[in-house]
Design a protein around this motif. Structure first.
Motif, PDB file in Angstrom:
ATOM      1  N   MET A   1       0.803  -1.192   0.000  1.00 18.66           N
ATOM      2  CA  MET A   1       0.000   0.000   0.000  1.00 18.66           C
ATOM      3  C   MET A   1       0.850   1.263   0.000  1.00 18.66           C
ATOM      4  O   MET A   1       0.388   2.292  -0.431  1.00 18.66           O
ATOM      5  N   THR A  36      -4.621   3.788   3.887  1.00 18.90           N
ATOM      6  CA  THR A  36      -5.805   2.944   3.693  1.00 18.90           C
ATOM      7  C   THR A  36      -6.828   3.648   2.806  1.00 18.90           C
ATOM      8  O   THR A  36      -7.368   3.069   1.873  1.00 18.90           O
ATOM      9  N   SER A  39      -5.489   3.914  -0.855  1.00 23.95           N
ATOM     10  CA  SER A  39      -5.573   2.654  -1.595  1.00 23.95           C
ATOM     11  C   SER A  39      -7.018   2.349  -1.972  1.00 23.95           C
ATOM     12  O   SER A  39      -7.286   1.852  -3.063  1.00 23.95           O
ATOM     13  N   ALA A  40      -7.956   2.670  -1.095  1.00 15.99           N
ATOM     14  CA  ALA A  40      -9.375   2.466  -1.418  1.00 15.99           C
ATOM     15  C   ALA A  40      -9.795   3.359  -2.579  1.00 15.99           C
ATOM     16  O   ALA A  40     -10.553   2.936  -3.455  1.00 15.99           O
ATOM     17  N   ASP A  68      -7.143  -4.752   9.199  1.00 14.28           N
ATOM     18  CA  ASP A  68      -8.251  -5.247   8.387  1.00 14.28           C
ATOM     19  C   ASP A  68      -9.548  -4.492   8.687  1.00 14.28           C
ATOM     20  O   ASP A  68     -10.363  -4.282   7.799  1.00 14.28           O
ATOM     21  N   MET A  71      -9.516  -1.396   6.631  1.00 15.12           N
ATOM     22  CA  MET A  71      -9.715  -1.705   5.222  1.00 15.12           C
ATOM     23  C   MET A  71     -11.166  -2.090   4.952  1.00 15.12           C
ATOM     24  O   MET A  71     -11.738  -1.689   3.945  1.00 15.12           O
ATOM     25  N   ASP A  74     -13.043   1.171   4.691  1.00 13.74           N
ATOM     26  CA  ASP A  74     -12.787   2.050   3.548  1.00 13.74           C
ATOM     27  C   ASP A  74     -12.897   1.384   2.183  1.00 13.74           C
ATOM     28  O   ASP A  74     -13.172   2.056   1.197  1.00 13.74           O
ATOM     29  N   TRP A  75     -12.636   0.086   2.093  1.00 16.38           N
ATOM     30  CA  TRP A  75     -12.659  -0.591   0.796  1.00 16.38           C
ATOM     31  C   TRP A  75     -14.080  -1.072   0.505  1.00 16.38           C
ATOM     32  O   TRP A  75     -14.640  -1.842   1.281  1.00 16.38           O
ATOM     33  N   TRP A  79     -14.223  -8.202   0.935  1.00 11.62           N
ATOM     34  CA  TRP A  79     -12.800  -8.542   0.856  1.00 11.62           C
ATOM     35  C   TRP A  79     -12.438  -9.500   1.971  1.00 11.62           C
ATOM     36  O   TRP A  79     -13.008  -9.451   3.058  1.00 11.62           O
ATOM     37  N   TYR A  81      -9.169 -10.761   4.246  1.00 11.87           N
ATOM     38  CA  TYR A  81      -7.821 -10.365   4.624  1.00 11.87           C
ATOM     39  C   TYR A  81      -7.134 -11.547   5.284  1.00 11.87           C
ATOM     40  O   TYR A  81      -7.672 -12.165   6.187  1.00 11.87           O
TER      41      TYR A  81
END
Length: 99
Positions: A1, A36, A39-40, A68, A71, A74-75, A79, A81
């Motif tokens: 990241m 974070t 990257s999102a 995690d 993430m 924000d993602w 997902w 992890y």
């Protein structure tokens, strides 16, 4: 990241608005939050190229500190992890190829 680690040109960064009351932990937290989120924000750009994303992320070091959770927050989407010791050193070899 965090970006390319082999770049010859070293990137720079700075904090603004710090006071003497700011701690190292608060600065580290701000860095992790920023990485974070950044990257999102790049995920839609990657998807726009037609790249099929495998929704499994290898995490090293941050898994025990609940990276995690950040993430997941924000993602977008679903997902998974997976914590891998020394994931950075193992590189892409830790990720199973898609069939």
């Amino acid at each position: 990241m965090a970006g390319e680690r082999t770049s010859i040109e070293q990137r720079t960064g700075a904090f603004t608005g710090l006071t003497l009351a700011g701690t190292r932990e608060q600065m580290l937290s701000a860095i992790i939050e920023s990485l974070t989120k950044a990257s999102a924000d790049r995920l839609p750009l990657l998807q726009a190229t037609g790249t099929k994303l495998k929704h499994e992320v290898v995490v090293s070091g941050g898994a025990s500190d609940r990276l995690d959770k950040l993430m997941h927050r924000d993602w977008p989407g679903s997902w998974k992890y997976r914590a891998v010791t020394e994931a950075t050193m193992r590189g892409l070899g830790t990720i199973e190829p898609r069939q």
